[in-house]
Design an enzyme around this catalytic site. Structure first.
Site, short mmCIF file in Angstrom:
data_model
loop_
_atom_site.label_atom_id
_atom_site.label_comp_id
_atom_site.label_asym_id
_atom_site.label_seq_id
_atom_site.Cartn_x
_atom_site.Cartn_y
_atom_site.Cartn_z
N ARG A 86 -9.25 0.84 9.10
CA ARG A 86 -8.82 -0.50 9.53
C ARG A 86 -9.81 -1.21 10.49
NH1 ARG A 86 -2.93 0.27 9.02
NH2 ARG A 86 -1.72 -1.46 9.68
N ARG A 107 12.30 -6.27 4.86
CA ARG A 107 12.34 -5.14 4.21
C ARG A 107 13.24 -4.01 5.29
NH1 ARG A 107 5.92 -3.15 4.77
NH2 ARG A 107 5.72 -2.91 6.89
N ARG A 120 11.72 -1.40 10.82
CA ARG A 120 10.50 -1.01 11.84
C ARG A 120 10.50 -2.04 12.84
NH1 ARG A 120 5.02 -0.07 8.31
NH2 ARG A 120 4.47 -1.24 9.98
N ARG A 148 -0.31 -9.03 13.44
CA ARG A 148 -0.60 -7.87 12.32
C ARG A 148 -1.76 -8.71 11.48
NH1 ARG A 148 4.68 -5.18 10.80
NH2 ARG A 148 3.56 -3.88 9.49
N LYS A 184 0.75 -1.03 -0.01
CA LYS A 184 -0.08 -0.12 -0.06
C LYS A 184 0.90 1.24 0.03
CE LYS A 184 -2.29 -1.11 3.79
NZ LYS A 184 -1.64 -2.36 4.32
#
Ligand code: AMP
Length: 214
Positions: free
Chosen positions: A88, A127, A161, A172, A13
């Site tokens: 969300r 990532r 992160r 998540r 996203k």
């Protein structure tokens, strides 16, 4: 133009929102980025959100709704925006409808990025970003041309992160499937939902989105 990008963590996203931001001159509003900025600034709101974010759960609807409502009022949102990571939950989607009515805004399109959950764990845990310019990289899919040096700015510091570890990613994804996935049919029932294949190559995903948006 006002858009929502829907999809689990790791769907891409943020990457796609940045591309649409440049192509259409509309602004990316990422609630995750806003919360991380609050955490980094040491604000009371950030302190409230930090632990919840690190556990992979969702911060309270009330806090998020207030945050996005005041953000939308800023001048840089006048030309349009892309909501990335919001709404969300069903209460957030309902609150967004009320907010748009009150502000006289119209939601143009909701794009659902369809992806495979298992692939998301590998995408997310690998990532990292350049600490200086924010350029994104991946341990397996997108390494810098010169190891340890950012392609864009030459920076040599990188960060990950705090919530991009395998355990938190599972929470998540669970939060997404339990609390966010139901809003897909919420928008389907309104007739503004479009779905694309988020497992395709990045450029192809952008093309699918642009074809939908026009
Ligand atoms: P993201 O950067 O979108 O993956 O968001 C990172 C974390 O911020 C999430 O796991 C949540 O803890 C929190 N968060 C971001 N957006 C929302 C939202 N709309 N509602 C509740 N929590 C959120």
């Amino acid at each position: 133009m006002k858009l929502i990008l829907l999809g689990p963590p790791g769907a891409g996203k943020g990457t796609q929102a940045k591309r649409l931001q440049e192509s259409y001159s509309i602004i990316q509003l990422s609630t995750g980025d806003m919360l991380r900025a609050e955490v980094d600034s040491g604000s009371a709101l950030g302190a409230q959100a930090k632990e919840v974010m690190e556990s992979g759960e969702l911060v309270s609807d009330e806090l998020i709704i207030k945050m996005i409502s005041s953000r939308i009022d800023k001048d840089d949102c006048k030309a349009g925006f892309i909501l990335d990571g919001f709404p969300r939950t069903t209460p957030q989607a309902e609150a967004l409808d009320v907010m748009f009515d009150e502000k006289g805004l119209k939601l143009d399109c909701v794009i659902e990025m369809q992806v495979d959950d298992e692939a998301m764990v590998e995408r997310i845990t690998g990532r990292y970003t350049c600490s200086a310019c924010g350029r994104g990289y991946h341990d397996s899919f997108k390494k810098p041309d010169v190891e340890g040096v950012c392609n864009k700015c030459g920076g040599t510091e990188f960060s990950r992160r705090a919530d991009d570890n395998a355990e938190t990613v599972r929470s998540r994804l669970q939060a997404y499937n339990e609390q966010t996935a139901p809003i897909i049919s919420y928008y389907g029932n309104k007739g503004i939902l479009k779905s694309i294949d988020g497992m395709a190559a990045i450029d192809d995903v952008t093309k699918q989105m642009k074809d939908l948006i026009g």
